[in-house]
Design a protein around this motif. Structure first.
Motif, PDB file in Angstrom:
ATOM      1  N   ILE A 152       0.861  -1.198   0.000  1.00 21.45           N
ATOM      2  CA  ILE A 152       0.000   0.000   0.000  1.00 21.45           C
ATOM      3  C   ILE A 152       0.892   1.241   0.000  1.00 21.45           C
ATOM      4  O   ILE A 152       2.088   1.148   0.288  1.00 21.45           O
ATOM      5  N   ASN A 181      -5.934  -2.242  -0.621  1.00 21.53           N
ATOM      6  CA  ASN A 181      -6.890  -1.891   0.429  1.00 21.53           C
ATOM      7  C   ASN A 181      -7.125  -3.058   1.381  1.00 21.53           C
ATOM      8  O   ASN A 181      -7.196  -4.210   0.951  1.00 21.53           O
ATOM      9  N   ASP A 183      -9.844  -3.459   2.761  1.00 22.68           N
ATOM     10  CA  ASP A 183     -11.217  -3.877   2.454  1.00 22.68           C
ATOM     11  C   ASP A 183     -11.140  -5.260   1.778  1.00 22.68           C
ATOM     12  O   ASP A 183     -10.570  -5.407   0.694  1.00 22.68           O
ATOM     13  N   GLU A 212      -2.590  -3.051   6.684  1.00 28.04           N
ATOM     14  CA  GLU A 212      -3.288  -3.513   5.477  1.00 28.04           C
ATOM     15  C   GLU A 212      -2.510  -4.625   4.775  1.00 28.04           C
ATOM     16  O   GLU A 212      -3.059  -5.646   4.371  1.00 28.04           O
TER      17      GLU A 212
END
Ligand SMILES: O=P(O)(O)OC[C@H]1O[C@H](O)[C@H](O)[C@@H](O)[C@@H]1O
Length: 549
Positions: A152, A181, A183, A212
């Motif tokens: 990231i 991400n 997510d 992350e």
């Protein structure tokens, strides 16, 4: 008054800005046929036309005087020379050493870093070749067909955007997928299409502590083990890039599978290091090396060209002009090339993480605006949306237009239209359209006097909107390397002028720490009442919704 604002050149620029505010570039072009030929520069295959800026020769002279007065040349030499110019982390700033093909040593703390830089490049080359040739297989002996690159920030944007920009140079041996991400949708979407026996995971984290990246790698590991791989097979399928070798081995990455990097490589400058391994895997090592060579060529230009002809310096000082004397709050990047569409996001991190600062290197508050907001997207798309604000908004938004003169597999009709839009926009921004011209159009359309006047006010475009145009023959790896290095040096120059430490990022670090604390609040490891009331109630709502599932 700070050192910067008390410089004589600053005072000169202040006065010049006041005088020039009422003058129009349209008139300057009309009065001076040599303006365009004079206001241009070249470096490493990149041509810059900066004549459509609200500057005169006198302004350029004062801008260069300001750069000199702020010690630009000495700071530049200190960076290239390996001095610890990142003074809050006591680190050298040596991304330029990663692409140093001059054969000259680069000492850090008395030791030449070049042997380990070159050894790591050799390791990237050998590993890329063995994956591409099929020598490095998965644990069942099948070829590696897919690479999942996890990282990231600088450990993601550089590799992803360079790979995307160089799509025509893609090697067909493997397909590289990027995941950043935390997510879960992202990693799950990527992994569900892949065969674990043929997938290689490259985990990139300079610090090896970014939440992350660690979590996405753990999910990839779980996926691999659930699909039938064993713990000992992991060595064939997981490699890491990090400066924190001990944390990487502790995490379970075999030491021979770790590609090193060093604390003197800032995250946002790291694509040139082993963080660029996914680029090499996607394109082949030869193209990766050309990318580095292009950056090296730009480094040489930045180091040696007189400031007046120095492309990064010119662009940086134009940025200072608008930010400090025209209240420009943002700067827009407009690549007219679909594959280069990610560049604004790349420069956004580079610039905003570097110069988004409010104190000088000495810790004194600044009394002038520093780094602008960087934004933008590919042309021509923006012409049909946000360009409105650049044309007729109430502020000044300096723009960088960029265009490859030729493109691979060229469709001449499309490319001529693309170029015409690029050039047409810079022309429209510069010229604008006067009230009288709009009025005359409306008269020709047969509108009555009142309507002509009413509408002409809305249609009038002031023009005088500044832009740079950057042209290059093709966006090949060499040119892309040069282009990215150009922006790195631009940001560096502005940091010097504004007296910032452009190489730390304490604001971002705070986000990382607080994110982890809140996670403890969510998982119940920390009492929520330790947070402010707003955060506490957000955590409570989240816990409540998830408890009900
Ligand atoms: O490579 P890592 O240590 O995982 O760091 C990833 C990113 O983390 C932070 O947010 C930094 O501000 C970035 O500059 C860095 O690139």
């Amino acid at each position: 008054m700070s050192k910067l604002t008390s410089q004589p050149a600053w005072q000169d620029l202040s006065q010049l800005a006041a005088t020039l505010k009422d003058q129009h570039m349209r008139d300057w072009f009309a009065a001076d046929p040599a303006r365009a030929e004079r206001m241009q520069a070249d470096a490493a295959g990149i041509f810059l036309d900066y004549s459509k800026n609200r500057v005169t020769d006198e302004v350029m002279t004062a801008l260069m005087a300001l750069a000199r007065a702020q010690g630009l040349e000495a700071h530049r030499d200190a960076m290239f020379g390996g001095d610890a110019i990142n003074n809050t982390e006591n680190r050298a700033v040596l991304h330029t050493a990663l692409r140093n093909f001059s054969g000259q040593p680069v000492p850090v703390g008395g030791e030449d870093v070049m042997p380990e830089v070159m050894a790591t490049l050799d390791k990237i080359e050998a590993f890329t070749a063995s994956v591409h040739s099929g020598e490095h297989t998965g644990y069942t002996g099948k070829r590696i067909t897919d690479v999942v690159a996890i990282g990231i920030g600088g450990s993601f944007l550089g590799p992803k955007i360079m790979t995307e920009a160089l799509k025509p140079y893609t090697h067909d041996a493997v397909k590289v997928h990027f995941v950043a991400n935390v997510d879960g949708c992202h990693i799950h979407d990527v992994l569900q299409t892949l065969d674990h026996e043929q997938t290689l995971v490259v985990m990139s984290s300079k610090s090896f502590s970014t939440q992350e990246t660690l979590q996405n790698t753990l999910s990839a590991k779980a996926w691999f083990l659930n699909a039938g791989g064993s713990q000992q097979d992991i060595a064939r399928h997981f490699v890491a890039v990090s400066s924190n070798i001990s944390a990487a081995t502790e995490f379970g990455i075999a030491e021979e599978n770790i590609f090193p990097m060093w604390d003197w490589v800032g995250g946002r400058y790291s694509l040139w290091s082993a963080i660029g391994l996914p680029i090499s895997l996607a394109l082949g090592f030869t193209h990766f090396k050309r990318l580095l060579e292009g950056a090296h060529e730009m480094d040489n230009h930045f180091k040696t060209a007189p400031l007046e002809n120095n492309v990064p310096v010119i662009m940086a000082m134009l940025g200072v002009w608008y930010r400090n004397f025209f209240e420009a709050q943002s700067h827009v990047l407009l690549p007219y090339y679909h594959y280069l569409r990610g560049l604004p996001a790349y420069v956004q991190q580079l610039d905003m993480e570097s110069n988004g600062k409010q104190v000088t290197q000495n810790g004194d508050p600044v009394d002038y605006p520093t780094g602008p907001i960087i934004w933008g997207s590919e042309g021509t798309n923006g012409q049909h949306s946000f360009h409105q604000l650049i044309h007729q908004g109430s502020g000044v938004i300096p723009a960088d237009f960029m265009l490859p003169l030729t493109v691979p597999n060229q469709d001449d009709t499309h490319h001529a239209m693309l170029a015409s839009n690029c050039f047409g926009q810079t022309q429209a921004l510069m010229q604008g359209k006067t009230f009288e011209e709009c009025y005359a159009d409306l008269e020709r359309q047969g509108l009555d006097e009142a309507e002509r006047v009413r509408l002409a006010h809305h249609k009038t475009m002031p023009g005088n909107k500044p832009s740079n145009t950057l042209l290059f023959e093709q966006l090949d790896p060499f040119t892309l390397g040069a282009l990215v290095a150009l922006y790195e040096h631009k940001v560096f120059v502005q940091g010097v002028v504004w007296q910032l430490n452009s190489f730390d990022q304490w604001g971002v670090e705070l986000g990382k720490v607080l994110g982890n604390q809140v996670l403890d609040g969510i998982t119940g490891k920390r009492d929520s009442s330790e947070f402010d009331r707003s955060t506490e109630q957000l955590i409570a709502r989240f816990r409540q919704s998830n408890a009900q599932r």
